[in-house]
Write a protein that holds these residues in place. Structure first.
Motif, PDB file in Angstrom:
ATOM      1  N   UNK A 190       0.747  -1.163  -0.235  1.00  0.00           N
ATOM      2  CA  UNK A 190      -0.090   0.125  -0.214  1.00  0.00           C
ATOM      3  C   UNK A 190       0.727   1.257  -0.121  1.00  0.00           C
ATOM      4  N   UNK A 191       2.061   1.124   0.832  1.00  0.00           N
ATOM      5  CA  UNK A 191       2.778   2.415   1.005  1.00  0.00           C
ATOM      6  C   UNK A 191       3.521   2.723  -0.306  1.00  0.00           C
ATOM      7  N   UNK A 192       3.840   1.576  -1.073  1.00  0.00           N
ATOM      8  CA  UNK A 192       4.787   1.828  -2.341  1.00  0.00           C
ATOM      9  C   UNK A 192       3.870   1.981  -3.543  1.00  0.00           C
ATOM     10  N   UNK A 193       2.611   1.671  -3.558  1.00  0.00           N
ATOM     11  CA  UNK A 193       1.757   1.659  -4.766  1.00  0.00           C
ATOM     12  C   UNK A 193       1.689   3.205  -5.406  1.00  0.00           C
ATOM     13  N   UNK A 194       1.741   4.470  -4.481  1.00  0.00           N
ATOM     14  CA  UNK A 194       1.748   5.448  -5.224  1.00  0.00           C
ATOM     15  C   UNK A 194       2.850   6.046  -5.950  1.00  0.00           C
ATOM     16  N   UNK A 195       4.162   5.226  -5.763  1.00  0.00           N
ATOM     17  CA  UNK A 195       5.226   5.615  -6.570  1.00  0.00           C
ATOM     18  C   UNK A 195       5.420   4.475  -7.705  1.00  0.00           C
ATOM     19  N   UNK A 196       4.427   3.682  -7.955  1.00  0.00           N
ATOM     20  CA  UNK A 196       4.500   2.725  -9.114  1.00  0.00           C
ATOM     21  C   UNK A 196       3.953   3.445 -10.535  1.00  0.00           C
ATOM     22  N   UNK A 197       4.683   3.089 -11.732  1.00  0.00           N
ATOM     23  CA  UNK A 197       4.401   3.556 -12.708  1.00  0.00           C
ATOM     24  C   UNK A 197       3.165   2.728 -13.262  1.00  0.00           C
ATOM     25  N   UNK A 198       2.248   3.149 -14.530  1.00  0.00           N
ATOM     26  CA  UNK A 198       1.399   2.517 -14.904  1.00  0.00           C
ATOM     27  C   UNK A 198       2.263   1.241 -15.747  1.00  0.00           C
ATOM     28  N   UNK A 199       1.445   0.099 -15.646  1.00  0.00           N
ATOM     29  CA  UNK A 199       1.854  -1.073 -16.143  1.00  0.00           C
ATOM     30  C   UNK A 199       3.193  -1.664 -15.373  1.00  0.00           C
ATOM     31  N   UNK A 200       3.467  -1.251 -14.209  1.00  0.00           N
ATOM     32  CA  UNK A 200       4.857  -1.597 -13.371  1.00  0.00           C
ATOM     33  C   UNK A 200       4.317  -3.030 -12.908  1.00  0.00           C
ATOM     34  N   UNK A 201       5.378  -3.613 -12.650  1.00  0.00           N
ATOM     35  CA  UNK A 201       5.385  -4.853 -12.152  1.00  0.00           C
ATOM     36  C   UNK A 201       5.587  -4.974 -10.460  1.00  0.00           C
ATOM     37  N   UNK A 202       4.876  -6.030  -9.798  1.00  0.00           N
ATOM     38  CA  UNK A 202       5.448  -6.036  -8.115  1.00  0.00           C
ATOM     39  C   UNK A 202       5.398  -7.397  -8.232  1.00  0.00           C
ATOM     40  N   UNK A 203       6.617  -7.754  -7.564  1.00  0.00           N
ATOM     41  CA  UNK A 203       6.871  -9.212  -7.172  1.00  0.00           C
ATOM     42  C   UNK A 203       7.578  -9.459  -5.755  1.00  0.00           C
ATOM     43  N   UNK A 204       6.732 -10.179  -5.135  1.00  0.00           N
ATOM     44  CA  UNK A 204       6.760 -10.488  -3.811  1.00  0.00           C
ATOM     45  C   UNK A 204       7.382 -12.019  -3.448  1.00  0.00           C
ATOM     46  N   UNK A 205       8.442 -11.947  -2.705  1.00  0.00           N
ATOM     47  CA  UNK A 205       9.114 -13.336  -2.321  1.00  0.00           C
ATOM     48  C   UNK A 205       8.395 -14.213  -1.354  1.00  0.00           C
ATOM     49  N   UNK A 206       8.444 -15.302  -1.374  1.00  0.00           N
ATOM     50  CA  UNK A 206       8.205 -16.038  -0.095  1.00  0.00           C
ATOM     51  C   UNK A 206       6.693 -16.191   0.458  1.00  0.00           C
ATOM     52  N   UNK A 207       5.889 -15.828  -0.569  1.00  0.00           N
ATOM     53  CA  UNK A 207       4.412 -15.764  -0.390  1.00  0.00           C
ATOM     54  C   UNK A 207       3.817 -17.067  -0.099  1.00  0.00           C
ATOM     55  N   UNK A 208       4.255 -18.298  -0.211  1.00  0.00           N
ATOM     56  CA  UNK A 208       3.682 -19.539   0.143  1.00  0.00           C
ATOM     57  C   UNK A 208       4.268 -20.068   1.603  1.00  0.00           C
ATOM     58  N   UNK A 209       5.267 -19.314   2.210  1.00  0.00           N
ATOM     59  CA  UNK A 209       5.733 -19.649   3.257  1.00  0.00           C
ATOM     60  C   UNK A 209       5.807 -21.126   3.733  1.00  0.00           C
ATOM     61  N   UNK A 210       6.550 -21.778   2.992  1.00  0.00           N
ATOM     62  CA  UNK A 210       6.919 -23.199   2.947  1.00  0.00           C
ATOM     63  C   UNK A 210       5.346 -24.215   2.984  1.00  0.00           C
ATOM     64  N   UNK A 211       4.356 -23.857   2.239  1.00  0.00           N
ATOM     65  CA  UNK A 211       3.210 -24.463   2.179  1.00  0.00           C
ATOM     66  C   UNK A 211       2.342 -24.078   3.112  1.00  0.00           C
ATOM     67  N   UNK A 212       2.548 -23.046   4.137  1.00  0.00           N
ATOM     68  CA  UNK A 212       1.724 -22.569   5.146  1.00  0.00           C
ATOM     69  C   UNK A 212       0.479 -21.712   4.921  1.00  0.00           C
ATOM     70  N   UNK A 213       0.946 -21.023   3.750  1.00  0.00           N
ATOM     71  CA  UNK A 213      -0.070 -20.106   3.281  1.00  0.00           C
ATOM     72  C   UNK A 213      -1.240 -20.935   2.560  1.00  0.00           C
TER      73      UNK A 213
END
Ligand SMILES: C[S@@+](CC[C@H](N)C(=O)[O-])C[C@H]1O[C@@H](n2cnc3c(N)ncnc32)[C@H](O)[C@@H]1O
Length: 220
Positions: free
Chosen positions: A143-166
């Motif tokens: 949420x805090x970064x979004x105002x600084x992202x350009x149109x058609x930008x890409x956001x990648x987040x690592x470790x979102x599956x948390x070893x399957x726990x998610x």
């Protein structure tokens, strides 16, 4: 638990070659000293995405010793602003970045990501955001970064599956993991439901979310 099949992961890791010997050395150093850096399969996918997207400006949350920042700068010549909370890590990152010849491209800011993000210049947007820091705070970082992202930008987040726990309660074996698991599940639901972002979850490494920001970054 690994989210990927061990045979398949070993096969993919065997294909990994780092042509930049300095970067290969830095990976070896990080792995030997148990410093968390992007996994090999994740690195390969990120490099392909970088080469396709050709971002001019990359924002990274979670520098550690600067490995992923250097990978980004090396593979597509982008500039990188990377945020790191820990002073020692930021210092080590700056030194590695200088030794590898990327100080003209990469700036490391030491501080709490949420505070640093609040002070960014909205007139200089980013084309790609990589979130790889405190897993319970991904929603806040997004949420805090979004105002600084350009149109058609890409956001990648690592470790979102948390070893399957998610994905499954069965993978949560320690009581203390419940809060981070719940928060990651809420984050994934959140980014999957946004009308301005198109998101996919890729079961590689420890899980990557990849989102395209289809509207101009002003979130409501
Ligand atoms: C997994 S490591 C980053 C690895 C790096 N992206 C790479 O692949 O080379 C996560 C880093 O995020 C930093 N970190 C954790 N919470 C943070 C926060 N709230 N703000 C900034 N950095 C944070 C940690 O100190 C740690 O060095």
């Amino acid at each position: 638990m690994n989210i990927t099949n061990e045979i398949i992961s070993a096969y993919i890791d065997n294909l990994y070659v780092n042509e930049n010997t300095d970067l290969a050395e830095l990976r070896k150093f990080a792995e030997t000293h148990n410093i968390p850096v992007i996994r090999r399969d994740t690195e390969k996918l990120l490099k392909v995405i970088m080469k396709l997207k050709q971002p001019a400006r990359v924002l990274e949350i979670g520098t550690a010793v600067g490995y992923s920042s250097c990978v980004f700068a090396d593979c597509c010549g982008c500039s990188v602003l990377s945020i790191e909370l820990d002073e020692e890590s930021a210092k080590a990152a700056r030194s590695n970045i200088e030794n590898l010849g990327f100080s003209g491209q990469i700036k490391v800011v030491c501080g709490e990501a949420a505070a640093v993000l609040r002070g960014l210049d909205p007139a200089a947007p980013y084309d790609l955001l990589f979130i790889d820091a405190a897993k319970s705070h991904y929603r806040e970082f997004w949420d805090l970064a979004m105002p600084y992202m350009s149109r058609d930008s890409i956001v990648i987040c690592d470790n979102v599956l948390l070893k399957g726990m998610t994905a499954s309660d069965e993978c949560v074996t320690r009581r203390r993991d419940w809060t981070s698991t719940r928060r990651m599940r809420e984050f994934i639901e959140y980014i999957s439901s946004l009308d301005y972002a198109d998101t996919t979850i890729v079961p590689i490494g420890d899980g990557l979310s990849i989102s395209i920001i289809e509207k101009n970054g002003s979130i409501t």
